[in-house]
Write an enzyme that holds these catalytic residues in place. Sequence first.
Site, mmCIF file in Angstrom:
data_model
loop_
_atom_site.group_PDB
_atom_site.id
_atom_site.type_symbol
_atom_site.label_atom_id
_atom_site.label_comp_id
_atom_site.label_asym_id
_atom_site.label_seq_id
_atom_site.Cartn_x
_atom_site.Cartn_y
_atom_site.Cartn_z
ATOM 1 N N ASP A 113 36.822 -36.557 -47.582
ATOM 2 C CA ASP A 113 36.541 -36.354 -46.164
ATOM 3 C C ASP A 113 35.955 -37.633 -45.579
ATOM 4 O O ASP A 113 35.159 -38.309 -46.224
ATOM 5 C CB ASP A 113 35.556 -35.198 -45.970
ATOM 6 N N THR A 114 36.337 -37.921 -44.342
ATOM 7 C CA THR A 114 35.982 -39.190 -43.717
ATOM 8 C C THR A 114 35.984 -39.006 -42.207
ATOM 9 O O THR A 114 36.644 -38.104 -41.700
ATOM 10 C CB THR A 114 37.029 -40.273 -44.085
#
Length: 529
Positions: free
Chosen positions: A348-349
Site C-alpha cells: 500500500d502506498t
Amino acid sequence: MRNFDLPGRSPVIAENGMAATSHPLATATALSVLRDGGNAVDAAIAASAVLAVVEPHMTGIGGDCFVILAEPDGSVHGLNGSGRSAARAQPGWYRERGFSKVPSHGPHTITVPGAIKAWEALAHRFGTRGFDALFTDAIRYAEEGFAIHPRVAWDWQRHVGDLAADEGGRRHYLVDGQAPAMLSRLKLPALGHTLRRIAREGSRAFYEGDIAAEIARTVQTKGGFLDEADLAAVTADWVGTITTEYRGHTIHEIPPSGQGVTALIILNLMTALGVDRLAPGSAERHHLMIEAARLAYAVRDREVGDPSFMAGTVGQFLSPALTETLAGSFDPHRRNEALSLPPLPNADTVYLTVVDRDRRAVSFINSLYSGFGSRVVTPESGIALQNRGACFSVVEGHPNEIGPSKRPMHTIIPGMAMRDGRPSISFGVMGGAYQPMGHALVLSNMLDHDMDPQMAIDWPRLFWGDDEQVLEAETGISQAVRSELAAKGHKVVDAQAPLGGSQIIAIDHASGFLIGGSDPRKDGCALGW
C-alpha cells in the site's frame, strides 16, 4: 473524449495550479497552499502530512519517501528518502534460523523511516515555508478528527487482526477493537502531538530524543535490531535521475535502490516491439506488455538493490544491446514459460503530484509498504513503522541481500516526463510491485493512444500477484480478451482488489493549461484553480 453515456470522470483542467492526491482532504490542503502563495514543494509536503493522518494504513511518518522535482528552468532533481536497515542486521542471523526470506511483517522488517528527513531536505532546498505552516491541516485532522472515506474503510478492516495483536496498534488505530467505519469520525491525538513536535523542532525531534528512543525501544522489545544510532544516522540523498526516451518525451525515474529502472526497461521493450501499433484494449497489447514486464522484472529481481552492492549498472540495463536480447525472448503468440518470477507481496502506498503557477512540477510518493507497514506501532507517539525490510533477500551474495545499514530494493517510484526541456507529465502509480508496469501503461495510454490523464488512469489493468502464472484482470477487461490471452498460455482470473492507484498532471505548454486525473480505485481527487 470520453463517452458521456458511461459513468466516469472528466479530467480536471486549470491554469494557475493543480494538485492530485489519493484523498480529497489532502488535495484540498495542497490547493489551499498554492492559492495562499506557496509553491508546489510546499503544497506537496503539506498534502503528504495530511495523508499520513487520513490514510494511516497507506503512508505515514514511519515510512519512506521519494521525489522527482522539475523546476521551471528544466532542471530535474531526484530525492531518495529511503531509510536503511539496522547496523546490527546480519544476513547470517536469518539463514541460521532457517529463513528462506525476510518476514513480511514484524520487528525484523523495520528499517529507518526516511520520510521526515526527505520532507525536510526538500523544504529547505526548494520550499518557501516551514513545517509549522505546512503541518497545520494534518495536526488539526489528527487532533480534532476526520471522516473515514470509503476506500480507507475498505482497506482498514483487512488489518484488524494484526493491529489487535500490537499494543500501539490497538491503542491508536482500532475503535473498540474494530476498524473505524465509513463516515465515522476518528481522532489520532498521539500522532497529532508527534506532528506538533516535528513542526516546532524539525526532523531532530523525530530522529533524536524521546521519540527516537521510543521507536528503538519498541522495535527491540519485539526482538528487532534497530537502535537510536540507526535513527540518528538517517540521510535523504539528492540523486541524478535515470532516463529513457519514449514517443518524444524523456522519462525520468529515481535510480536504484528504487525499481524505476524496471519501468524504463519495459518502455524500451515496448518501443522495440512496437506496442504503439496495437489497439489499446486488445489481447495482443496486454500480452506484449505483460511479457515485457516479466522480462524487466526478471532483471530487477536478479540485479537491483542498494547501488553500493550492485554488480550491473543502469547503463547496462538500459542499453540497446540488452533491450535487443530481451526482445528476442518475446513470442507474440505464447507466454514465455522459461521465465519464473517470485511472488509479489501486496503493498500500500500514496502518490501525489502538484504543479504550481510557475510550472514547477513535483512527483511525490510516500509509503509504509504494506497496510500499516510492519503492524508495529509505537505506543506513546502513535507512529506506524514501515516494513520495507521485507523487500530484502536472504540469498547469499545477492545485491539485495539483507545486511547492516543497507537500503533495500524499493518499490515506490515517482515518475516525470519532460519534452523540449520542460516538464510535460508528472505521474505515478501506487501498488507495490505493480508500479513499473503501471508507469508503462499510463504513459502508453497517453502517448500512444492520445488518452487524457483521467482516461489513462481509468483504463482497465491486468497483472500477476501471489502466483506469477496467474494474471488478475480488472472488470473492464472483456471475456473475449481473456479468452484470447488464455489461448496464448495465460491463466486469467478476476482481480481480488483494484490494481494500484494513480495520479497524473499533464502540462500543455501550448495552451497554458494543466490537465489532471486521479484514481477512482482509491479516494482520489484532483483539483485546480
